[in-house]
Design a protein around this motif. Structure first.
Motif, PDB file in Angstrom:
ATOM      1  N   VAL A  89      29.576  17.585   6.110  1.00 19.85           N
ATOM      2  CA  VAL A  89      29.674  16.339   5.345  1.00 19.85           C
ATOM      3  C   VAL A  89      29.161  15.155   6.150  1.00 19.85           C
ATOM      4  CG1 VAL A  89      32.084  15.764   5.983  1.00 19.85           C
ATOM      5  CG2 VAL A  89      31.140  15.024   3.770  1.00 19.85           C
ATOM      6  N   ARG A  90      29.343  15.196   7.463  1.00 22.18           N
ATOM      7  CA  ARG A  90      28.809  14.110   8.281  1.00 22.18           C
ATOM      8  C   ARG A  90      27.288  14.152   8.344  1.00 22.18           C
ATOM      9  NH1 ARG A  90      32.195  10.968  10.239  1.00 22.18           N
ATOM     10  NH2 ARG A  90      34.362  11.478  10.673  1.00 22.18           N
ATOM     11  N   GLU A  91      26.717  15.352   8.336  1.00 24.35           N
ATOM     12  CA  GLU A  91      25.262  15.452   8.303  1.00 24.35           C
ATOM     13  C   GLU A  91      24.716  14.987   6.947  1.00 24.35           C
ATOM     14  OE1 GLU A  91      21.995  18.935   9.005  1.00 24.35           O
ATOM     15  OE2 GLU A  91      23.342  18.357  10.637  1.00 24.35           O
ATOM     16  N   THR A  92      25.413  15.326   5.868  1.00 27.07           N
ATOM     17  CA  THR A  92      25.022  14.812   4.559  1.00 27.07           C
ATOM     18  C   THR A  92      25.035  13.291   4.560  1.00 27.07           C
ATOM     19  OG1 THR A  92      25.909  16.763   3.438  1.00 27.07           O
ATOM     20  CG2 THR A  92      25.622  14.777   2.116  1.00 27.07           C
ATOM     21  N   GLN A  93      26.097  12.706   5.129  1.00 31.69           N
ATOM     22  CA  GLN A  93      26.195  11.253   5.177  1.00 31.69           C
ATOM     23  C   GLN A  93      25.037  10.629   5.959  1.00 31.69           C
ATOM     24  OE1 GLN A  93      27.912   9.191   3.593  1.00 31.69           O
ATOM     25  NE2 GLN A  93      28.087   7.281   4.760  1.00 31.69           N
ATOM     26  N   ALA A  94      24.616  11.282   7.041  1.00 26.73           N
ATOM     27  CA  ALA A  94      23.488  10.768   7.821  1.00 26.73           C
ATOM     28  C   ALA A  94      22.224  10.701   6.968  1.00 26.73           C
ATOM     29  CB  ALA A  94      23.260  11.639   9.056  1.00 26.73           C
ATOM     30  N   HIS A  95      22.024  11.687   6.096  1.00 25.40           N
ATOM     31  CA  HIS A  95      20.869  11.668   5.199  1.00 25.40           C
ATOM     32  C   HIS A  95      21.033  10.611   4.105  1.00 25.40           C
ATOM     33  CE1 HIS A  95      20.130  15.521   7.187  1.00 25.40           C
ATOM     34  NE2 HIS A  95      18.896  15.467   6.710  1.00 25.40           N
ATOM     35  N   LEU A  96      22.249  10.444   3.596  1.00 24.68           N
ATOM     36  CA  LEU A  96      22.493   9.412   2.595  1.00 24.68           C
ATOM     37  C   LEU A  96      22.201   8.020   3.154  1.00 24.68           C
ATOM     38  CD1 LEU A  96      25.820  10.820   1.090  1.00 24.68           C
ATOM     39  CD2 LEU A  96      23.621  10.668  -0.102  1.00 24.68           C
ATOM     40  N   ILE A  97      22.541   7.796   4.409  1.00 30.95           N
ATOM     41  CA  ILE A  97      22.282   6.502   5.046  1.00 30.95           C
ATOM     42  C   ILE A  97      20.784   6.215   5.091  1.00 30.95           C
ATOM     43  CG2 ILE A  97      22.422   5.237   7.228  1.00 30.95           C
ATOM     44  CD1 ILE A  97      25.122   6.682   7.703  1.00 30.95           C
ATOM     45  N   VAL A  98      19.987   7.225   5.426  1.00 29.34           N
ATOM     46  CA  VAL A  98      18.534   7.046   5.451  1.00 29.34           C
ATOM     47  C   VAL A  98      18.003   6.727   4.056  1.00 29.34           C
ATOM     48  CG1 VAL A  98      16.328   8.235   5.797  1.00 29.34           C
ATOM     49  CG2 VAL A  98      18.122   8.391   7.532  1.00 29.34           C
ATOM     50  N   LEU A  99      18.470   7.454   3.047  1.00 27.57           N
ATOM     51  CA  LEU A  99      18.012   7.205   1.681  1.00 27.57           C
ATOM     52  C   LEU A  99      18.408   5.807   1.212  1.00 27.57           C
ATOM     53  CD1 LEU A  99      18.845  10.670   0.091  1.00 27.57           C
ATOM     54  CD2 LEU A  99      16.552   9.718   0.469  1.00 27.57           C
ATOM     55  N   ALA A 100      19.596   5.356   1.609  1.00 25.35           N
ATOM     56  CA  ALA A 100      20.006   4.001   1.256  1.00 25.35           C
ATOM     57  C   ALA A 100      19.150   2.971   1.978  1.00 25.35           C
ATOM     58  CB  ALA A 100      21.484   3.806   1.604  1.00 25.35           C
ATOM     59  N   ASP A 101      18.834   3.237   3.221  1.00 29.42           N
ATOM     60  CA  ASP A 101      17.989   2.329   4.002  1.00 29.42           C
ATOM     61  C   ASP A 101      16.604   2.212   3.378  1.00 29.42           C
ATOM     62  OD1 ASP A 101      17.758   0.664   6.386  1.00 29.42           O
ATOM     63  OD2 ASP A 101      16.349   2.174   7.119  1.00 29.42           O
ATOM     64  N   ARG A 102      16.140   3.287   2.758  1.00 27.58           N
ATOM     65  CA  ARG A 102      14.833   3.274   2.095  1.00 27.58           C
ATOM     66  C   ARG A 102      14.887   2.648   0.700  1.00 27.58           C
ATOM     67  NH1 ARG A 102      12.613   9.429   3.446  1.00 27.58           N
ATOM     68  NH2 ARG A 102      12.470   9.160   5.722  1.00 27.58           N
ATOM     69  N   GLY A 103      16.083   2.349   0.221  1.00 27.10           N
ATOM     70  CA  GLY A 103      16.223   1.755  -1.093  1.00 27.10           C
ATOM     71  C   GLY A 103      16.243   2.752  -2.225  1.00 27.10           C
ATOM     72  N   ASP A 104      16.417   4.048  -1.919  1.00 27.00           N
ATOM     73  CA  ASP A 104      16.407   5.077  -2.960  1.00 27.00           C
ATOM     74  C   ASP A 104      17.769   5.239  -3.636  1.00 27.00           C
ATOM     75  OD1 ASP A 104      13.764   5.577  -2.418  1.00 27.00           O
ATOM     76  OD2 ASP A 104      14.135   7.361  -1.210  1.00 27.00           O
ATOM     77  N   ILE A 105      18.848   5.006  -2.898  1.00 25.08           N
ATOM     78  CA  ILE A 105      20.194   5.168  -3.438  1.00 25.08           C
ATOM     79  C   ILE A 105      21.050   3.993  -2.979  1.00 25.08           C
ATOM     80  CG2 ILE A 105      20.040   7.696  -3.464  1.00 25.08           C
ATOM     81  CD1 ILE A 105      21.801   7.736  -0.961  1.00 25.08           C
ATOM     82  N   ARG A 106      22.208   3.856  -3.590  1.00 23.99           N
ATOM     83  CA  ARG A 106      23.151   2.824  -3.159  1.00 23.99           C
ATOM     84  C   ARG A 106      24.563   3.317  -3.436  1.00 23.99           C
ATOM     85  NH1 ARG A 106      21.570  -1.611  -7.794  1.00 23.99           N
ATOM     86  NH2 ARG A 106      22.271  -0.405  -9.613  1.00 23.99           N
ATOM     87  N   SER A 107      25.531   2.785  -2.697  1.00 26.75           N
ATOM     88  CA  SER A 107      26.919   3.167  -2.897  1.00 26.75           C
ATOM     89  C   SER A 107      27.684   1.991  -3.490  1.00 26.75           C
ATOM     90  CB  SER A 107      27.559   3.601  -1.574  1.00 26.75           C
ATOM     91  OG  SER A 107      27.862   2.469  -0.788  1.00 26.75           O
ATOM     92  N   ASP A 108      28.869   2.319  -4.058  1.00 27.83           N
ATOM     93  CA  ASP A 108      29.697   1.270  -4.644  1.00 27.83           C
ATOM     94  C   ASP A 108      30.655   0.662  -3.632  1.00 27.83           C
ATOM     95  OD1 ASP A 108      31.578   3.243  -4.220  1.00 27.83           O
ATOM     96  OD2 ASP A 108      32.028   3.575  -6.348  1.00 27.83           O
ATOM     97  N   SER A 109      30.600   1.135  -2.380  1.00 22.52           N
ATOM     98  CA  SER A 109      31.457   0.624  -1.293  1.00 22.52           C
ATOM     99  C   SER A 109      32.940   0.838  -1.564  1.00 22.52           C
ATOM    100  CB  SER A 109      31.185  -0.869  -1.044  1.00 22.52           C
ATOM    101  OG  SER A 109      29.837  -1.076  -0.680  1.00 22.52           O
ATOM    102  N   GLY A 110      33.260   1.777  -2.439  1.00 21.91           N
ATOM    103  CA  GLY A 110      34.660   2.088  -2.688  1.00 21.91           C
ATOM    104  C   GLY A 110      35.188   3.075  -1.674  1.00 21.91           C
ATOM    105  N   VAL A 111      36.421   3.509  -1.865  1.00 23.53           N
ATOM    106  CA  VAL A 111      37.035   4.538  -1.022  1.00 23.53           C
ATOM    107  C   VAL A 111      37.557   5.646  -1.936  1.00 23.53           C
ATOM    108  CG1 VAL A 111      38.819   5.081   0.677  1.00 23.53           C
ATOM    109  CG2 VAL A 111      37.685   2.863   0.737  1.00 23.53           C
ATOM    110  N   PRO A 112      36.884   6.784  -1.982  1.00 20.17           N
ATOM    111  CA  PRO A 112      35.665   7.095  -1.225  1.00 20.17           C
ATOM    112  C   PRO A 112      34.437   6.421  -1.834  1.00 20.17           C
ATOM    113  CG  PRO A 112      36.218   8.922  -2.667  1.00 20.17           C
ATOM    114  CD  PRO A 112      37.340   7.944  -2.798  1.00 20.17           C
ATOM    115  N   ALA A 113      33.415   6.225  -1.003  1.00 22.35           N
ATOM    116  CA  ALA A 113      32.168   5.625  -1.478  1.00 22.35           C
ATOM    117  C   ALA A 113      31.447   6.602  -2.397  1.00 22.35           C
ATOM    118  CB  ALA A 113      31.283   5.260  -0.288  1.00 22.35           C
ATOM    119  N   ARG A 114      30.875   6.065  -3.472  1.00 22.46           N
ATOM    120  CA  ARG A 114      30.154   6.896  -4.436  1.00 22.46           C
ATOM    121  C   ARG A 114      28.700   6.434  -4.517  1.00 22.46           C
ATOM    122  NH1 ARG A 114      33.521  10.202  -7.121  1.00 22.46           N
ATOM    123  NH2 ARG A 114      35.753   9.800  -6.844  1.00 22.46           N
TER     124      ARG A 114
END
Length: 353
Positions: A317-342
């Motif tokens: 799950v931490r490796e998945t999160q590392a990839h999600l961070i890159v995709l967010a940095d590229r502007g491809d995805i975004r999270s709602d900043s909730g707990v848990p983040a979606r």
């Protein structure tokens, strides 16, 4: 008998047969010593011994277990030396299979311990309260990723730390030369797997001691989390790109078997992560408002996710999160900043507006 071979054939055969490879002379004055890793699918770490005028230097050491220590002692003996001949140990990174035996080695031999500043800081002596606070920070972070309780609460491997009042004897930066008479070895900073990961380039002998930065068969775990790099996968990809500029020499990794082709392997690993990013982006697209844990359960892994231990699931799950961070940095995805983040896809029309 010391084995001498061409580019890891005996090591590859031993890996395929799931047995420990022999101590091997890689070059005159350079030996590969397998040190077992009990209860770990990687099975062993490869410690490398370099002959000095007055003894030996080692690159990486093994886990802090009696079995690992005895294997290192016996392996050093196979080179014609005694463990007390070790004068210097260069550590690629802080993980227990690489650093674990360092305090015992220094206590036994007086060897100087060398590593990157980021690793030395993380391995400093902490109080029980400091360690408890760190455990809690990781628990909170895993909760924010949406991990289930059995993953959040799973026991973790604790880092082996320096004793109180002690630290690394030599703090290295990228580009530094190891102070080893008769050798011309350069520290190459390769952050990603850890913040201060180092590889060691021996131009005179056409060798790259790659640690976990570059392995022949698998990609190292690149994880987000407290104390890790803010965008670890981005930094790892930059490190791989920089690696393509190194001489295309023989690679001596910390696990599996040695191989040749620095540039080709770096490009393979970059391509692997590009494919992984595409897969994770598609998973988010198909299931909007997914947590990092949700995405982890919907993508492919080298082994079925339902047979992974809670510790392996935590790495996943931490490796998945590392990839999600890159995709967010590229502007491809975004999270709602909730707990848990979606996470949800950023649509093209939304980007343009």
């Amino acid at each position: 008998m010391i084995v001498t071979e061409d580019v890891g054939t005996v090591q590859r055969e031993a890996w395929a047969a799931k047995r420990l490879p022999p101590v091997e002379q890689v070059r005159p004055g350079v030996w590969s010593i397998p040190v077992p890793m009990p209860n770990n699918p990687l099975r062993y770490v490869l410690s490398y011994a370099l002959a000095l005028d007055d003894g030996l230097a080692l690159i990486d050491l093994g886990m802090d277990t009696e079995e690992s220590w005895q294997a290192l002692v016996d392996g050093v003996a196979r080179t014609g030396h005694h463990i007390t001949d070790v004068r210097y140990a260069a550590i690629t990174h802080l993980h227990p299979d690489h650093f674990g035996l360092a305090p015992r080695l220094r206590g036994t031999t007086g060897a100087a311990i060398a590593m990157h500043a980021a690793e030395a800081t993380a391995l400093g002596h902490f109080t029980a309260d400091d360690i408890a606070a760190d455990v809690e920070a990781w628990r909170v972070d895993l909760t924010e990723l949406g991990a289930p309780d059995e993953v959040v609460e799973a026991p973790r491997f604790e880092l082996v730390r320096f004793p109180a009042g002690e630290s690394a004897d030599v703090v290295l930066s990228g580009g530094d030369r190891l102070d080893l008479p008769g050798w011309n070895i350069e520290a190459v900073w390769t952050p990603g797997h850890t913040p201060g990961h180092l590889a060691f380039l021996d131009r005179d002998h056409d060798l790259l001691f790659s640690g976990d930065h570059m392995l022949p068969r698998i990609s190292p775990n690149i994880s987000s989390g407290p104390g890790e790099l803010e965008n670890p996968l981005h930094r790892y990809l930059l490190s791989l790109h920089a690696t393509t500029a190194l001489p295309d020499c023989e690679v001596l990794p910390a696990h599996e078997y040695r191989f040749r082709g620095v540039t080709d392997r770096a490009r393979q690993l970059m391509a692997h992560h590009d494919e992984r990013l595409d897969e994770i982006r598609s998973a988010v697209d198909a299931h909007p408002e997914s947590t990092a844990w949700d995405v982890t359960t919907r993508i492919t892994w080298s082994r079925p996710i339902d047979v992974m231990s809670p510790r392996l699931l935590r790495l996943a799950v931490r490796e998945t999160q590392a990839h999600l961070i890159v995709l967010a940095d590229r502007g491809d995805i975004r999270s709602d900043s909730g707990v848990p983040a979606r996470w949800s896809l950023v649509r093209t029309d939304t980007k343009e507006n």
